[in-house]
Design a protein around this motif. Structure first.
Motif, PDB file in Angstrom:
ATOM      1  N   MET A 130      12.868  12.316  -2.527  1.00 45.20           N
ATOM      2  CA  MET A 130      13.859  11.300  -2.882  1.00 45.20           C
ATOM      3  C   MET A 130      13.917  11.125  -4.395  1.00 45.20           C
ATOM      4  O   MET A 130      15.000  11.090  -4.979  1.00 45.20           O
ATOM      5  N   TYR A 131      12.762  11.006  -5.040  1.00 49.74           N
ATOM      6  CA  TYR A 131      12.754  10.801  -6.492  1.00 49.74           C
ATOM      7  C   TYR A 131      13.404  11.982  -7.206  1.00 49.74           C
ATOM      8  O   TYR A 131      14.246  11.786  -8.091  1.00 49.74           O
ATOM      9  N   ARG A 132      13.042  13.186  -6.839  1.00 47.70           N
ATOM     10  CA  ARG A 132      13.655  14.362  -7.486  1.00 47.70           C
ATOM     11  C   ARG A 132      15.157  14.401  -7.224  1.00 47.70           C
ATOM     12  O   ARG A 132      15.936  14.739  -8.114  1.00 47.70           O
ATOM     13  N   GLY A 133      15.575  14.035  -6.018  1.00 50.52           N
ATOM     14  CA  GLY A 133      16.998  13.996  -5.687  1.00 50.52           C
ATOM     15  C   GLY A 133      17.764  12.945  -6.488  1.00 50.52           C
ATOM     16  O   GLY A 133      18.980  13.054  -6.657  1.00 50.52           O
ATOM     17  N   ARG A 134      17.071  11.955  -7.000  1.00 50.06           N
ATOM     18  CA  ARG A 134      17.684  10.912  -7.823  1.00 50.06           C
ATOM     19  C   ARG A 134      17.666  11.284  -9.298  1.00 50.06           C
ATOM     20  O   ARG A 134      18.066  10.491 -10.142  1.00 50.06           O
ATOM     21  N   GLY A 135      17.145  12.456  -9.619  1.00 50.88           N
ATOM     22  CA  GLY A 135      17.131  12.900 -11.009  1.00 50.88           C
ATOM     23  C   GLY A 135      15.826  12.671 -11.744  1.00 50.88           C
ATOM     24  O   GLY A 135      15.756  12.874 -12.961  1.00 50.88           O
ATOM     25  N   TYR A 136      14.789  12.268 -11.046  1.00 51.56           N
ATOM     26  CA  TYR A 136      13.476  12.104 -11.684  1.00 51.56           C
ATOM     27  C   TYR A 136      12.882  13.483 -11.925  1.00 51.56           C
ATOM     28  O   TYR A 136      12.953  14.359 -11.063  1.00 51.56           O
ATOM     29  N   GLU A 137      12.289  13.643 -13.094  1.00 51.43           N
ATOM     30  CA  GLU A 137      11.641  14.902 -13.453  1.00 51.43           C
ATOM     31  C   GLU A 137      10.154  14.676 -13.596  1.00 51.43           C
ATOM     32  O   GLU A 137       9.712  13.645 -14.122  1.00 51.43           O
ATOM     33  N   ARG A 138       9.411  15.641 -13.144  1.00 49.49           N
ATOM     34  CA  ARG A 138       7.953  15.546 -13.232  1.00 49.49           C
ATOM     35  C   ARG A 138       7.528  15.574 -14.695  1.00 49.49           C
ATOM     36  O   ARG A 138       8.077  16.344 -15.486  1.00 49.49           O
ATOM     37  N   ILE A 139       6.572  14.725 -15.047  1.00 52.19           N
ATOM     38  CA  ILE A 139       6.081  14.622 -16.422  1.00 52.19           C
ATOM     39  C   ILE A 139       4.547  14.619 -16.414  1.00 52.19           C
ATOM     40  O   ILE A 139       3.922  14.523 -15.358  1.00 52.19           O
ATOM     41  N   ALA A 140       3.984  14.697 -17.604  1.00 52.59           N
ATOM     42  CA  ALA A 140       2.532  14.568 -17.742  1.00 52.59           C
ATOM     43  C   ALA A 140       2.116  13.153 -17.347  1.00 52.59           C
ATOM     44  O   ALA A 140       2.898  12.208 -17.491  1.00 52.59           O
ATOM     45  N   PRO A 141       0.892  12.972 -16.883  1.00 53.38           N
ATOM     46  CA  PRO A 141       0.435  11.629 -16.515  1.00 53.38           C
ATOM     47  C   PRO A 141       0.577  10.651 -17.683  1.00 53.38           C
ATOM     48  O   PRO A 141       0.249  10.966 -18.818  1.00 53.38           O
ATOM     49  N   TYR A 142       1.081   9.470 -17.372  1.00 53.64           N
ATOM     50  CA  TYR A 142       1.205   8.412 -18.380  1.00 53.64           C
ATOM     51  C   TYR A 142       0.217   7.279 -18.114  1.00 53.64           C
ATOM     52  O   TYR A 142       0.176   6.306 -18.866  1.00 53.64           O
ATOM     53  N   ASN A 143      -0.564   7.395 -17.029  1.00 56.04           N
ATOM     54  CA  ASN A 143      -1.587   6.399 -16.720  1.00 56.04           C
ATOM     55  C   ASN A 143      -2.758   7.104 -16.041  1.00 56.04           C
ATOM     56  O   ASN A 143      -2.723   8.324 -15.832  1.00 56.04           O
ATOM     57  N   ASP A 144      -3.764   6.349 -15.689  1.00 53.84           N
ATOM     58  CA  ASP A 144      -4.947   6.937 -15.050  1.00 53.84           C
ATOM     59  C   ASP A 144      -5.098   6.469 -13.603  1.00 53.84           C
ATOM     60  O   ASP A 144      -6.210   6.292 -13.113  1.00 53.84           O
ATOM     61  N   ASN A 145      -3.995   6.287 -12.909  1.00 53.97           N
ATOM     62  CA  ASN A 145      -4.014   5.848 -11.522  1.00 53.97           C
ATOM     63  C   ASN A 145      -4.767   6.882 -10.670  1.00 53.97           C
ATOM     64  O   ASN A 145      -4.308   8.013 -10.533  1.00 53.97           O
ATOM     65  N   PRO A 146      -5.911   6.501 -10.084  1.00 53.13           N
ATOM     66  CA  PRO A 146      -6.687   7.470  -9.316  1.00 53.13           C
ATOM     67  C   PRO A 146      -6.027   7.878  -8.000  1.00 53.13           C
ATOM     68  O   PRO A 146      -6.418   8.888  -7.409  1.00 53.13           O
ATOM     69  N   ASN A 147      -5.014   7.128  -7.547  1.00 51.15           N
ATOM     70  CA  ASN A 147      -4.307   7.461  -6.319  1.00 51.15           C
ATOM     71  C   ASN A 147      -3.160   8.442  -6.552  1.00 51.15           C
ATOM     72  O   ASN A 147      -2.622   8.994  -5.601  1.00 51.15           O
ATOM     73  N   ALA A 148      -2.771   8.634  -7.792  1.00 51.04           N
ATOM     74  CA  ALA A 148      -1.593   9.441  -8.109  1.00 51.04           C
ATOM     75  C   ALA A 148      -1.956  10.901  -8.368  1.00 51.04           C
ATOM     76  O   ALA A 148      -3.019  11.211  -8.909  1.00 51.04           O
ATOM     77  N   THR A 149      -1.024  11.771  -7.989  1.00 49.57           N
ATOM     78  CA  THR A 149      -1.127  13.192  -8.320  1.00 49.57           C
ATOM     79  C   THR A 149       0.162  13.691  -8.969  1.00 49.57           C
ATOM     80  O   THR A 149       0.236  14.848  -9.369  1.00 49.57           O
ATOM     81  N   ALA A 150       1.171  12.829  -9.054  1.00 46.13           N
ATOM     82  CA  ALA A 150       2.461  13.226  -9.625  1.00 46.13           C
ATOM     83  C   ALA A 150       3.056  12.049 -10.385  1.00 46.13           C
ATOM     84  O   ALA A 150       3.002  10.907  -9.914  1.00 46.13           O
ATOM     85  N   TRP A 151       3.608  12.355 -11.551  1.00 47.83           N
ATOM     86  CA  TRP A 151       4.233  11.344 -12.405  1.00 47.83           C
ATOM     87  C   TRP A 151       5.646  11.812 -12.699  1.00 47.83           C
ATOM     88  O   TRP A 151       5.888  12.999 -12.941  1.00 47.83           O
ATOM     89  N   TYR A 152       6.597  10.860 -12.677  1.00 48.37           N
ATOM     90  CA  TYR A 152       8.012  11.191 -12.853  1.00 48.37           C
ATOM     91  C   TYR A 152       8.662  10.256 -13.856  1.00 48.37           C
ATOM     92  O   TYR A 152       8.230   9.124 -14.056  1.00 48.37           O
ATOM     93  N   ARG A 153       9.787  10.760 -14.450  1.00 53.48           N
ATOM     94  CA  ARG A 153      10.606   9.951 -15.334  1.00 53.48           C
ATOM     95  C   ARG A 153      12.071  10.286 -15.113  1.00 53.48           C
ATOM     96  O   ARG A 153      12.441  11.448 -14.870  1.00 53.48           O
ATOM     97  N   ARG A 154      12.896   9.255 -15.228  1.00 55.94           N
ATOM     98  CA  ARG A 154      14.356   9.423 -15.211  1.00 55.94           C
ATOM     99  C   ARG A 154      14.913   8.596 -16.350  1.00 55.94           C
ATOM    100  O   ARG A 154      14.613   7.409 -16.477  1.00 55.94           O
ATOM    101  N   ARG A 155      15.727   9.220 -17.161  1.00 55.26           N
ATOM    102  CA  ARG A 155      16.397   8.478 -18.229  1.00 55.26           C
ATOM    103  C   ARG A 155      17.543   7.674 -17.633  1.00 55.26           C
ATOM    104  O   ARG A 155      18.250   8.133 -16.750  1.00 55.26           O
ATOM    105  N   VAL A 156      17.685   6.446 -18.141  1.00 52.08           N
ATOM    106  CA  VAL A 156      18.728   5.553 -17.673  1.00 52.08           C
ATOM    107  C   VAL A 156      19.395   4.916 -18.884  1.00 52.08           C
ATOM    108  O   VAL A 156      18.934   5.053 -20.000  1.00 52.08           O
ATOM    109  N   GLY A 157      20.447   4.162 -18.639  1.00 50.09           N
ATOM    110  CA  GLY A 157      21.059   3.390 -19.705  1.00 50.09           C
ATOM    111  C   GLY A 157      22.146   4.059 -20.447  1.00 50.09           C
ATOM    112  O   GLY A 157      22.610   5.067 -20.435  1.00 50.09           O
TER     113      GLY A 157
END
Length: 157
Positions: A130-157
């Motif tokens: 769903m996130y990729r279908g909305r235009g989110y792109e995988r990025i380098a980790p921006y936090n240290d969430n131990p539950n996460a294995t994937a980080w995404y960003r979508r430009r808006v505005g």
């Protein structure tokens, strides 16, 4: 008909939804990754102008939720982070998550974001799609969430 509206993140309906979310994540977390770490975001982080929290309703029933909070800007963007997107199992497949994300992304723009970020776990295949279908792109980790294995960003505005 699903409706999504902003609510205070400390309401009883929100507590129930977040308990269901955290229970499900703990029960389905990949064993190879260790134990799921239950953590709720402080409800005060979801108060405008620093964020928002939304609940999706099908009639009177609360069937999903999601939050948006301001995080530190990076060199490029004013960033808001999506947190705790959850849809009750009986309501899945009916566009509830899409409606929640639409509301959160609109709020991000209204609050001045230039990008929306989120973290997730690759085991949540439908969420990642769903996130990729909305235009989110995988990025380098921006936090240290131990539950996460994937980080995404979508430009808006």
């Amino acid at each position: 008909m699903v409706s999504v509206r902003a609510v205070p993140a400390d309401l009883p309906d929100v507590d129930v939804l977040l308990d269901h979310y955290l229970d499900e994540r703990a029960a389905t977390f990949p064993v190879a990754q260790g134990s799921y770490r239950r953590k709720r975001t402080d409800p005060r982080e979801f108060v405008p102008p620093h964020g928002t929290f939304v609940v999706a309703h099908d009639g009177e029933d609360a069937v999903g939720c999601g939050g948006l909070r301001r995080i530190d800007d990076d060199d490029e963007d004013v960033r808001f982070e999506v947190k705790h997107v959850f849809v009750e199992p009986a309501a899945r497949g009916a566009g509830v998550a899409t409606a929640i994300m639409d509301a959160l992304e609109r709020a991000a723009v209204d609050l001045g974001a230039t990008s929306v970020v989120l973290d997730t776990n690759d085991s949540l295949v439908a969420a990642g799609a769903m996130y990729r279908g909305r235009g989110y792109e995988r990025i380098a980790p921006y936090n240290d969430n131990p539950n996460a294995t994937a980080w995404y960003r979508r430009r808006v505005g």
